[in-house]
Design an enzyme around this catalytic site. Structure first.
Site, PDB file in Angstrom:
ATOM      1  CD  GLU A 125       8.494 -12.724 -32.219  1.00  0.00           C
ATOM      2  OE1 GLU A 125       9.232 -13.186 -33.103  1.00  0.00           O
ATOM      3  OE2 GLU A 125       8.576 -13.021 -31.030  1.00  0.00           O
ATOM      4  CE1 TYR A 137      -0.512 -14.886 -38.182  1.00  0.00           C
ATOM      5  CE2 TYR A 137       0.859 -12.995 -38.701  1.00  0.00           C
ATOM      6  CZ  TYR A 137       0.665 -14.362 -38.667  1.00  0.00           C
ATOM      7  OH  TYR A 137       1.636 -15.210 -39.131  1.00  0.00           O
TER       8      TYR A 137
END
Ligand SMILES: CC(C)(COP(=O)(O)OP(=O)(O)OC[C@H]1O[C@@H](n2cnc3c(N)ncnc32)[C@H](O)[C@@H]1OP(=O)(O)O)[C@@H](O)C(=O)NCCC(=O)NCCS
Length: 166
Positions: A125, A137
């Site tokens: 997250e 990411y």
């Protein structure tokens, strides 16, 4: 004519080549806290790290190096194994050693260890405003699957939920 000089390795190659990755132990706590405070505006407490070390489902991996007159811990990742999921809780590299492959290496190691224990997906997250982490990411192939509104209580910021199938 002068012979061509051998090319100097880029900083990235130099750092990545000397990195070692190992699990954190209690004796690392103060050094890890130094990095946590440098890396985050809202750092975790020492007690929280101490507790993570006690949980069977939690792993903290450290990237260490040996640059002279430099702290020996260059980065860390904290993740939980929950069923077949590697849930990334925290990831940081030293502010003076960014963009040198430390986070990439830590994530590769976490995924390898998780896969060996049967993981089939991984879910970090990320704060919506955290451009470096979102870029990292994305560069590693994660896709965005949702938003958790007001997830971070400190500033009421949304979390971007990302996923990578292993
Ligand atoms: C996010 C963070 C962990 C990245 O660590 P890092 O060691 O610099 O990352 P790497 O060098 O392994 O970067 C790998 C790739 O991610 C992407 N990336 C990382 N930081 C980036 C940035 N600031 N801007 C754009 N892309 C970035 C790039 O694609 C990079 O590859 P490249 O350098 O070959 O282009 C680091 O910036 C950090 O510690 N930030 C503060 C703590 C934090 O926010 N943690 C994330 C919590 S979810």
């Amino acid at each position: 004519m002068r012979a061509r000089e051998p090319s100097t390795p880029r900083g990235q190659e130099a750092v990545a080549a000397t990195l070692e990755v190992r699990p954190m132990v209690l004796a690392d706590l103060e050094d890890v806290m130094d990095l946590e405070r440098l890396a985050f505006k809202h750092p975790w407490s020492t007690e929280l790290f101490r507790r993570e070390l006690l949980h069977d489902w939690s792993t903290i991996l450290l990237a260490t190096g040996k640059k002279p007159s430099f702290p020996k811990i260059y980065g860390f990742v904290i993740y939980w194994m929950v069923h077949d999921e590697i849930h990334i809780l925290n990831l940081a590299s030293h502010p003076k050693l960014r963009r040198q492959g430390i986070a990439r290496r830590l994530m590769a190691e976490a995924l390898e260890r998780g896969r060996a224990r049967g993981a089939t997906l991984t879910t970090p997250e990320v704060r919506r405003s955290n451009f470096p982490a979102l870029s990292l990411y994305r560069a590693l192939g994660y896709r965005q699957v949702g938003i958790r509104p007001n997830y971070y209580v400190d500033e009421g910021e949304d979390a971007v939920v990302m996923v990578l199938d292993l």
